[in-house]
Design a protein around this motif. Structure first.
Motif, mmCIF file in Angstrom:
data_model
loop_
_atom_site.group_PDB
_atom_site.id
_atom_site.type_symbol
_atom_site.label_atom_id
_atom_site.label_comp_id
_atom_site.label_asym_id
_atom_site.label_seq_id
_atom_site.Cartn_x
_atom_site.Cartn_y
_atom_site.Cartn_z
ATOM 1 N N PRO A 170 37.150 33.115 -27.233
ATOM 2 C CA PRO A 170 38.199 32.508 -26.401
ATOM 3 C C PRO A 170 38.000 32.772 -24.925
ATOM 4 O O PRO A 170 38.652 33.625 -24.371
ATOM 5 N N GLU A 171 37.071 32.104 -24.306
ATOM 6 C CA GLU A 171 36.748 32.308 -22.913
ATOM 7 C C GLU A 171 36.284 31.012 -22.271
ATOM 8 O O GLU A 171 36.125 30.017 -22.925
ATOM 9 N N PRO A 172 35.983 31.077 -20.932
ATOM 10 C CA PRO A 172 35.565 29.871 -20.240
ATOM 11 C C PRO A 172 34.297 29.258 -20.789
ATOM 12 O O PRO A 172 33.435 29.941 -21.299
ATOM 13 N N ARG A 173 34.170 27.951 -20.627
ATOM 14 C CA ARG A 173 32.986 27.246 -21.047
ATOM 15 C C ARG A 173 31.906 27.369 -19.994
ATOM 16 O O ARG A 173 32.118 27.898 -18.916
ATOM 17 N N HIS A 174 30.722 26.862 -20.274
ATOM 18 C CA HIS A 174 29.612 26.978 -19.341
ATOM 19 C C HIS A 174 29.972 26.355 -17.998
ATOM 20 O O HIS A 174 30.416 25.230 -17.924
ATOM 21 N N ALA A 175 29.736 27.114 -16.923
ATOM 22 C CA ALA A 175 29.923 26.538 -15.600
ATOM 23 C C ALA A 175 28.774 25.601 -15.269
ATOM 24 O O ALA A 175 28.933 24.658 -14.515
ATOM 25 N N ARG A 176 27.602 25.878 -15.829
ATOM 26 C CA ARG A 176 26.463 24.980 -15.619
ATOM 27 C C ARG A 176 25.991 24.524 -16.976
ATOM 28 O O ARG A 176 25.406 25.269 -17.729
ATOM 29 N N ARG A 177 26.233 23.290 -17.313
ATOM 30 C CA ARG A 177 25.778 22.754 -18.603
ATOM 31 C C ARG A 177 25.374 21.314 -18.411
ATOM 32 O O ARG A 177 26.181 20.475 -18.062
ATOM 33 N N ALA A 178 24.120 21.015 -18.659
ATOM 34 C CA ALA A 178 23.675 19.626 -18.568
ATOM 35 C C ALA A 178 24.242 18.847 -19.733
ATOM 36 O O ALA A 178 24.622 19.406 -20.748
ATOM 37 N N ALA A 179 24.338 17.552 -19.580
ATOM 38 C CA ALA A 179 24.859 16.711 -20.656
ATOM 39 C C ALA A 179 24.000 16.855 -21.888
ATOM 40 O O ALA A 179 22.796 16.881 -21.817
ATOM 41 N N ALA A 180 24.669 16.961 -23.046
ATOM 42 C CA ALA A 180 23.936 17.099 -24.298
ATOM 43 C C ALA A 180 24.680 16.356 -25.365
ATOM 44 O O ALA A 180 25.589 16.869 -25.962
ATOM 45 N N ALA A 181 24.314 15.142 -25.615
ATOM 46 C CA ALA A 181 25.010 14.350 -26.611
ATOM 47 C C ALA A 181 24.138 13.224 -27.066
ATOM 48 O O ALA A 181 23.190 12.866 -26.406
ATOM 49 N N VAL A 182 24.479 12.669 -28.233
ATOM 50 C CA VAL A 182 23.779 11.491 -28.722
ATOM 51 C C VAL A 182 24.805 10.406 -28.949
ATOM 52 O O VAL A 182 25.684 10.552 -29.777
ATOM 53 N N LEU A 183 24.714 9.332 -28.184
ATOM 54 C CA LEU A 183 25.677 8.248 -28.266
ATOM 55 C C LEU A 183 24.938 6.933 -28.248
ATOM 56 O O LEU A 183 23.900 6.803 -27.603
ATOM 57 N N ALA A 184 25.459 5.949 -28.932
ATOM 58 C CA ALA A 184 24.801 4.647 -28.980
ATOM 59 C C ALA A 184 24.768 4.012 -27.600
ATOM 60 O O ALA A 184 25.729 4.029 -26.872
ATOM 61 N N TYR A 226 21.548 17.924 -35.874
ATOM 62 C CA TYR A 226 21.662 19.058 -36.799
ATOM 63 C C TYR A 226 20.647 18.927 -37.928
ATOM 64 O O TYR A 226 20.423 17.847 -38.480
ATOM 65 N N GLU A 227 20.059 20.044 -38.272
ATOM 66 C CA GLU A 227 19.163 20.138 -39.409
ATOM 67 C C GLU A 227 19.337 21.522 -40.019
ATOM 68 O O GLU A 227 19.469 22.515 -39.295
ATOM 69 N N ASP A 256 17.913 4.790 -28.615
ATOM 70 C CA ASP A 256 18.231 4.711 -30.041
ATOM 71 C C ASP A 256 18.818 6.054 -30.472
ATOM 72 O O ASP A 256 18.139 7.087 -30.414
ATOM 73 N N PRO A 257 20.074 6.093 -30.903
ATOM 74 C CA PRO A 257 20.716 7.373 -31.221
ATOM 75 C C PRO A 257 20.049 8.125 -32.362
ATOM 76 O O PRO A 257 20.026 9.361 -32.361
ATOM 77 N N ASP A 258 19.500 7.414 -33.339
ATOM 78 C CA ASP A 258 18.843 8.095 -34.447
ATOM 79 C C ASP A 258 17.541 8.758 -33.999
ATOM 80 O O ASP A 258 17.235 9.886 -34.399
ATOM 81 N N VAL A 259 16.791 8.056 -33.170
ATOM 82 C CA VAL A 259 15.562 8.637 -32.635
ATOM 83 C C VAL A 259 15.889 9.832 -31.742
ATOM 84 O O VAL A 259 15.230 10.875 -31.781
ATOM 85 N N SER A 260 16.935 9.694 -30.959
ATOM 86 C CA SER A 260 17.361 10.781 -30.090
ATOM 87 C C SER A 260 17.743 12.020 -30.898
ATOM 88 O O SER A 260 17.341 13.142 -30.573
ATOM 89 N N ALA A 261 18.500 11.813 -31.967
ATOM 90 C CA ALA A 261 18.908 12.938 -32.813
ATOM 91 C C ALA A 261 17.699 13.627 -33.438
ATOM 92 O O ALA A 261 17.653 14.862 -33.540
ATOM 93 N N ALA A 262 16.712 12.844 -33.851
ATOM 94 C CA ALA A 262 15.504 13.421 -34.442
ATOM 95 C C ALA A 262 14.751 14.274 -33.426
ATOM 96 O O ALA A 262 14.210 15.338 -33.767
ATOM 97 N N LEU A 263 14.730 13.833 -32.176
ATOM 98 C CA LEU A 263 14.070 14.613 -31.140
ATOM 99 C C LEU A 263 14.821 15.911 -30.845
ATOM 100 O O LEU A 263 14.204 16.960 -30.602
ATOM 101 N N ILE A 264 16.145 15.856 -30.871
ATOM 102 C CA ILE A 264 16.920 17.080 -30.687
ATOM 103 C C ILE A 264 16.625 18.056 -31.825
ATOM 104 O O ILE A 264 16.487 19.268 -31.609
ATOM 105 N N ALA A 265 16.508 17.541 -33.046
ATOM 106 C CA ALA A 265 16.170 18.394 -34.187
ATOM 107 C C ALA A 265 14.800 19.042 -33.980
ATOM 108 O O ALA A 265 14.608 20.227 -34.300
ATOM 109 N N ASP A 266 13.843 18.283 -33.441
ATOM 110 C CA ASP A 266 12.525 18.855 -33.149
ATOM 111 C C ASP A 266 12.645 19.988 -32.132
ATOM 112 O O ASP A 266 12.028 21.059 -32.283
ATOM 113 N N ALA A 267 13.441 19.757 -31.083
ATOM 114 C CA ALA A 267 13.624 20.781 -30.056
ATOM 115 C C ALA A 267 14.309 22.018 -30.631
ATOM 116 O O ALA A 267 13.977 23.156 -30.262
#
Length: 504
Positions: free
Chosen positions: A4-18, A324-325, A445-456
């Motif tokens: 229960p504390e503050p969120r990241h003050a520095r956080r780059a965007a991280a999402a997968v959206l169509a 997620y994997e 492509d959101p599916d391709v993007s998600a697969a790359l995040i899984a690789d990372a």
């Protein structure tokens, strides 16, 4: 950051959206169903962490977002579980190349201060974040090339390159629409467009929200919400039992059985990641074999069983997030192999210090002390105030092991940040992770993007920079007659407009 504390003050965007060609979103505003009526009821909600101030544009804090986003403040879009849904924008389209977003604005929207919301307010709000390096979400809008009002009801945003995280970024502080001409002191007051207006903030006790009768959408189901802050776990449960609260969230899972029979207790998924971070710039944690050995010593199933409301997580992406994997095959509970790795690394009589916010109690740390002792590692537990953790661990990187809860969804970008407190010290490994993640964000492509995040994520897990002990499940309790209360991810979002108190 953590909860229960503050969120990241520095956080780059991280999402997968169509971002498909001219993808059109046209569903209703947040909340699937309107309340049964607009009653005169007061909803009393028990929460754990109180905001330090109310300036959501410049103060990092999960508690601040929990209280204000979706209730007092709104953006063009909002979160509904894993989905991005309309809010102040009733629809939007995306160009084929993913570089241009066109938003159609809701009509007849007024700020709580009485001024009409216009396309110019939207432009000014986004530009204010883009132009202010101290603003929460500034980095998330770094890829925006231009924001323009096309007409009174349309705003266009041009990106320098495709960004799968852009719409998700707009669901947070970066995307909130404020009155461009307002002079409200945001430290202690608020002027949004939401279904509730801030009535009062009684520091150390509560925030009171009043129904906005001029709201542009369906009216809130209760006339007033009182957010009562009760940080002590047993006191929170006691308030639920004595009838002074209609709903509670952030309940200690070990105490939840006390509420059964008096309130309805449910649990739901979250992105609350309880992370045991290793400082891999501090010897001997700079040896990947030592970090892997510590992970091999941990029985994750036993931890989940003891904490009472959670699921195992073996990598940096929780189940609710894109990419997620199941990475349980990358690590196991194998104390014998852990001892062998320590021997290979030439480590004997190892003593380590664990820095942990005292609010987290001793359950997990006690298990870790025992687990590490089994492989010949002495673990000294140092409970500290969260302000101390922020200074020593988060800011100064002065720690060996750290245990804290990171609540934010889609925060993978922290693993690409060389300056973050749990940064991966191996420059080549971190660069490969950053490149893979950047490719994922540029992918339309959101599916391709998600697969790359899984690789990372697999690349991160292979470096063993931390152990993901478990992902918390939300434990929520509501009194009889309370309907529509959120049951998942309530540490970061607590939209209350659809809550109704039956019979009121």
């Amino acid at each position: 950051m953590a909860s229960p504390e503050p969120r990241h003050a520095r956080r780059a965007a991280a999402a997968v959206l169509a971002a498909s060609a001219l993808a059109l979103a046209s569903c209703s505003a947040p909340g699937d169903e309107a309340p049964q009526d607009a009653s005169g009821a007061t909803l009393e909600v028990g929460l754990v962490l109180e905001p330090t101030n109310l300036d959501i544009r410049h103060t990092a804090g999960a508690a601040l977002e929990q209280a204000l986003i979706g209730n007092v403040y709104e953006g063009l879009v909002a979160r509904s579980g894993a989905d991005i849904v309309p809010a102040l924008a009733t629809a939007w389209s995306v160009s084929d190349d993913g570089l241009e977003y066109t938003f159609t604005l809701a009509g007849d929207v007024t700020f709580h201060g009485g001024q009409d919301m216009t396309a110019d307010d939207v432009v000014a709000s986004l530009e204010a974040v883009r132009g202010d390096e101290t603003a929460i979400g500034h980095d998330e809008l770094a890829g925006v090339a231009e924001v323009a009002a096309i007409d009174e009801g349309t705003v266009r945003v041009a990106l320098a390159e495709p960004d799968q995280g852009f719409l998700f970024a707009l669901t947070g502080p970066a995307g909130l629409v404020l009155d461009a001409d307002d002079e409200t002191d945001m430290l202690s007051d608020a002027n949004g467009t939401g279904p509730f207006a801030l009535e009062s903030w009684n520091q150390g006790d509560s925030i009171v929200l009043a129904r906005n009768d001029a709201y542009w959408g369906d009216p809130a189901g209760v006339a007033e919400v009182v957010l009562r802050y009760i940080p002590e776990p047993t006191a929170l449960v006691a308030a639920g039992l004595d009838g002074s609260l209609d709903a509670l969230t952030g309940i200690d899972a070990e105490l939840a059985p006390q509420l059964e029979g008096s309130l309805t207790v449910t649990s739901g998924p979250t992105t609350d990641k309880f992370i045991l971070a290793f400082n891999d710039e501090a010897a001997p944690l700079d040896d990947v074999r030592v970090r892997e050995a510590l992970r091999l010593a941990i029985d994750h199933d036993a931890i989940v069983e003891v904490v009472g409301a959670g699921v195992t997580q073996f990598g940096p992406v929780p189940e609710l997030d894109p990419g997620y994997e199941d990475l349980s095959n990358t690590i196991s509970f194998d104390p014998e192999r852990a001892r062998d790795l320590l021997a290979e690394a030439g480590v004997q009589d190892l003593s380590l210090e664990l820095t942990i916010p005292s609010a987290y109690g001793t359950t997990a740390s006690t298990l870790l002390v025992s687990a590490f002792a089994d492989i010949g590692v002495e673990l000294e537990v140092s409970p500290v105030e969260f302000s101390t953790w922020l200074q020593d661990v988060f800011t100064n990187h002065d720690y060996e092991l750290s245990y804290v809860n990171h609540v934010e969804p889609r925060d993978f970008s922290t693993w690409t940040d060389a300056d973050y407190y749990y940064a991966i010290a191996d420059d080549d490994a971190r660069a490969e992770i950053a490149d893979t993640y950047a490719e994922a964000m540029r992918e339309t492509d959101p599916d391709v993007s998600a697969a790359l995040i899984a690789d990372a994520a697999r690349l991160v897990a292979a470096q063993h920079p931390a152990d993901w002990l478990y992902t918390r499940e939300d434990v929520v309790a509501v009194a009889t007659g309370v309907e529509g209360f959120p049951t998942s991810e309530t540490s970061t979002r607590l939209p209350l407009a659809r809550v109704h108190v039956a019979g009121s």
